[in-house]
Design a protein around this motif. Structure first.
Motif, mmCIF file in Angstrom:
data_model
loop_
_atom_site.group_PDB
_atom_site.id
_atom_site.type_symbol
_atom_site.label_atom_id
_atom_site.label_comp_id
_atom_site.label_asym_id
_atom_site.label_seq_id
_atom_site.Cartn_x
_atom_site.Cartn_y
_atom_site.Cartn_z
ATOM 1 N N THR A 6 39.892 -57.174 -11.654
ATOM 2 C CA THR A 6 41.507 -56.532 -10.942
ATOM 3 C C THR A 6 40.755 -56.222 -9.827
ATOM 4 N N PRO A 7 42.170 -55.762 -8.963
ATOM 5 C CA PRO A 7 41.724 -55.890 -7.321
ATOM 6 C C PRO A 7 40.757 -54.717 -7.162
ATOM 7 N N GLY A 8 39.604 -55.429 -6.363
ATOM 8 C CA GLY A 8 38.586 -54.366 -6.135
ATOM 9 C C GLY A 8 37.816 -54.248 -6.718
ATOM 10 N N ASN A 9 38.012 -54.778 -7.763
ATOM 11 C CA ASN A 9 37.192 -54.704 -9.230
ATOM 12 C C ASN A 9 34.878 -54.278 -8.959
ATOM 13 N N HIS B 42 32.598 -55.999 -10.129
ATOM 14 C CA HIS B 42 31.992 -56.697 -10.180
ATOM 15 C C HIS B 42 31.702 -57.815 -9.326
ATOM 16 N N HIS B 43 32.823 -58.144 -9.255
ATOM 17 C CA HIS B 43 33.349 -58.651 -8.131
ATOM 18 C C HIS B 43 33.065 -58.016 -6.878
ATOM 19 N N VAL B 44 33.479 -57.487 -6.564
ATOM 20 C CA VAL B 44 32.630 -56.925 -4.861
ATOM 21 C C VAL B 44 30.550 -57.509 -5.360
ATOM 22 N N ALA C 200 34.571 -65.801 -18.776
ATOM 23 C CA ALA C 200 34.146 -64.511 -19.087
ATOM 24 C C ALA C 200 34.550 -63.546 -18.232
ATOM 25 N N ALA C 201 35.120 -62.494 -18.555
ATOM 26 C CA ALA C 201 35.337 -61.820 -17.923
ATOM 27 C C ALA C 201 33.941 -59.886 -17.747
ATOM 28 N N PRO C 202 34.568 -59.727 -16.261
ATOM 29 C CA PRO C 202 33.706 -58.001 -16.283
ATOM 30 C C PRO C 202 33.776 -57.343 -16.960
ATOM 31 N N PHE C 203 33.225 -57.059 -17.687
ATOM 32 C CA PHE C 203 33.093 -55.004 -17.963
ATOM 33 C C PHE C 203 31.701 -54.842 -17.991
ATOM 34 N N ALA C 204 32.019 -53.292 -17.164
ATOM 35 C CA ALA C 204 30.961 -51.794 -18.058
ATOM 36 C C ALA C 204 29.789 -52.245 -19.519
ATOM 37 N N HIS C 205 28.857 -52.174 -19.382
ATOM 38 C CA HIS C 205 28.433 -51.915 -20.739
ATOM 39 C C HIS C 205 28.962 -51.301 -21.181
#
Length: 340
Positions: A141-144, A146-148, A185-190
């Motif tokens: 997502t914008p500014g995620n 995980h990405h940063v 893959a997908a970035p999510f919090a635990h």
């Protein structure tokens, strides 16, 4: 005599009504207060919804409205633009925004004291280690956050971070896109694991998780943020918000209140699955009630200045920030009700 007593009763009743009317007329109106989450309203946010449902924000004179977010970076931008009084955002985009764009937003309380970031993959995808993510597609997502923080994660995990392709989409679409193989893959919090595993199971799939924490990241995660202008002009409202929120933390993160807190979230957001919300709430306690809180070394919400400086050093080096910010530019403990 009866007439006298009756008259006295009537007079007393009228006086009582008059006092009530006067009290209502002179009661201080609630201050509207907008709080913007960093993501969708799931079980990790039970303290905010507990404070809302229990009336603790109103006790502090606030009429709080909680809005969904679309990534930490986006929330930082919205708070900077004055779209909310306070918000929820990972600490890294706060530092990055200040260093790169001089965005005058500060973190005013720690919510999650350790990084909760993770990358989820399908167990049948042949991705058995972080290095196997090379060349794969990852949603964002914008500014995620995980990405940063991906460049740092990639370096610590020993993989070529530039080889992955990021696919931007709405936060609500990331889970389904992973499960249906539209991304690798997908970035999510635990905290989202219970919800994601339930969704995957319904599709005959299962997931596994690579935690940023496991490669050696010791950084703050979610924080409460506010504009410098709001801190200076309306610090009293922010202090009131934090008092009620920390009260919510104490209540919602108590093991005996986990399910009740999750129900508060579902009451306000009926689309949220209760079982997933309970699962997220349980995981949230691992990040909110860390050893420094349990031992009394720090108070809820309190930053450790050394860890702040360490975080800034890491972000400056690995995120290639334009400048190294001073700690005082990006955080403050001054609005907290208790400090140790």
């Amino acid at each position: 005599m009866k007439r006298i007593i009756s008259s006295l009763v009537i007079v007393a009743g009228l006086l009582g009504l008059a006092e009530l009317g006067w009290a209502q007329a002179t009661a201080k109106p609630l201050r509207p207060f907008t709080f913007i989450l960093d993501f969708l309203p799931y079980g990790e946010y039970t303290p905010y919804f507990a404070a809302l449902e229990k009336g603790w924000y109103k006790e502090e004179g606030l009429d709080v409205r909680i809005l969904r977010g679309a990534g930490s970076g986006d929330t930082v931008k919205r708070i900077a633009a004055g779209q909310g009084d306070a918000g929820s955002a990972d600490f890294s985009p706060v530092v990055a925004a200040r260093a790169n764009e001089d965005t005058k937003v500060k973190s005013i309380a720690v919510y999650f004291r350790e990084t909760w970031l993770s990358i989820f993959v399908r167990t049948d995808a042949g991705i058995n280690s972080p290095k196997d993510l090379e060349g794969k597609t990852i949603s964002t997502t914008p500014g995620n956050a995980h990405h940063v923080l991906w460049p740092l994660y990639a370096q610590l995990a020993g993989l070529n971070g530039d080889s992955v392709k990021w696919v931007t989409m709405d936060g609500a679409a990331m889970g389904p896109a992973l499960i249906t193989k539209r991304v690798d893959a997908a970035p999510f919090a635990h905290v989202h694991e219970a919800r994601l595993q339930k969704q995957a199971k319904e599709q005959g799939a299962s997931l596994k998780r690579f935690a940023y924490k496991d490669v050696g990241m010791d950084l703050y995660a979610l924080t409460v943020i506010a504009r410098e202008e709001t801190i200076a002009r309306d610090g009293a409202a922010l202090k009131a918000f934090l008092r009620a929120t920390i009260r919510g933390m104490e209540y919602a993160w108590d093991p005996k209140n986990i399910e009740e807190g999750a129900r508060f979230v579902v009451t306000r957001n009926p689309e949220v699955d209760l079982d997933a919300a309970v699962g997220a709430a349980r995981v949230a306690t691992l990040y909110g009630l860390t050893d420094d809180i349990k031992t009394g070394k720090a108070a809820l919400g309190q930053f450790d200045s050394a860890k702040v400086r360490k975080s800034i050093d890491v972000y400056t080096q690995y995120l290639k920030l334009k400048r190294k910010v001073e700690a005082e530019e990006v955080y403050t403990n001054d609005l907290l009700p208790v400090k140790r």
